[in-house]
Design a protein around this motif. Sequence first.
Motif, short mmCIF file in Angstrom:
data_model
loop_
_atom_site.label_atom_id
_atom_site.label_comp_id
_atom_site.label_asym_id
_atom_site.label_seq_id
_atom_site.Cartn_x
_atom_site.Cartn_y
_atom_site.Cartn_z
N ASN A 6 -2.77 -9.57 -0.51
CA ASN A 6 -2.04 -8.60 0.32
C ASN A 6 -1.01 -7.87 -0.54
O ASN A 6 -0.11 -8.49 -1.10
N VAL A 7 -1.15 -6.55 -0.64
CA VAL A 7 -0.27 -5.76 -1.51
C VAL A 7 0.75 -4.96 -0.69
O VAL A 7 1.42 -4.08 -1.24
N ILE A 8 0.86 -5.26 0.60
CA ILE A 8 1.79 -4.52 1.45
C ILE A 8 3.22 -4.64 0.94
O ILE A 8 3.98 -3.66 0.93
N GLU A 9 3.60 -5.84 0.50
CA GLU A 9 4.97 -6.04 0.01
C GLU A 9 5.24 -5.18 -1.22
O GLU A 9 6.35 -4.65 -1.38
N ILE A 10 4.24 -5.02 -2.09
CA ILE A 10 4.40 -4.17 -3.27
C ILE A 10 4.67 -2.74 -2.85
O ILE A 10 5.56 -2.07 -3.39
N LEU A 11 3.91 -2.25 -1.86
CA LEU A 11 4.11 -0.88 -1.37
C LEU A 11 5.49 -0.72 -0.74
O LEU A 11 6.16 0.30 -0.94
N GLN A 12 5.92 -1.73 0.00
CA GLN A 12 7.23 -1.67 0.65
C GLN A 12 8.36 -1.68 -0.37
O GLN A 12 9.35 -0.95 -0.23
N LYS A 13 8.22 -2.52 -1.41
CA LYS A 13 9.26 -2.60 -2.44
C LYS A 13 9.37 -1.28 -3.20
O LYS A 13 10.46 -0.82 -3.54
#
Length: 200
Positions: A6-13
């Motif tokens: 899950n790369v959602i956190e990377i996009l959010q950061k």
Amino acid sequence: MSSKINVIEILQKHKSTLENAEGKMLRRDRRHFIIYPLIIAFVLSTVVRIPNDNLVNIFAICLSVFVGLFLNLLVLIISFAENKLNIKDSKNRAELLEQTFYNITYTIVISLFALGILFFANIQFLPTELVFSFEKTVYGIQIDISKLEYNKVITFVIYFIFNFVFAHLILTLLMIIKRIFKLFKVEIEKINGQKDANKH
């Protein structure tokens, strides 16, 4: 989606590095990373439309090189951070280092996403004989579209998205380069200052 991929956190950061204290994207950043890529995508889609195989190969090679470049930059940033763990640093510089880390990981994800778009752009989703025809007169202007393949329309839309992502990626890379320049510029100036002090 599995938490391991899950790369959602990377996009959010990454998004957080472009926001102000109120959590809103800065106007200049919205212009640089959304509006300008949209304009570039529109121009490229108008001029190039559907690129030929040679141009697609160039895009694919560039993205592959970018992934390797970003991974090396990531290792460089991590090594730089480890070397500075025991050194008191300013809050702004530590924040810049953190944001650069988020930006680089984001560009790796976006590069892989762009490669995926190129893959889908070369797939025939519908039968080739499926075509679209349209004929109408609007305010005295004759609009006649005959036998336009749906696959070409889909491919055109996919390449428009790719052009936007690629332009966005290039502008993000320029931001990363500027941030790395600032990080190492301070370090180089500090080293040169120590050398000048030792001479005296």
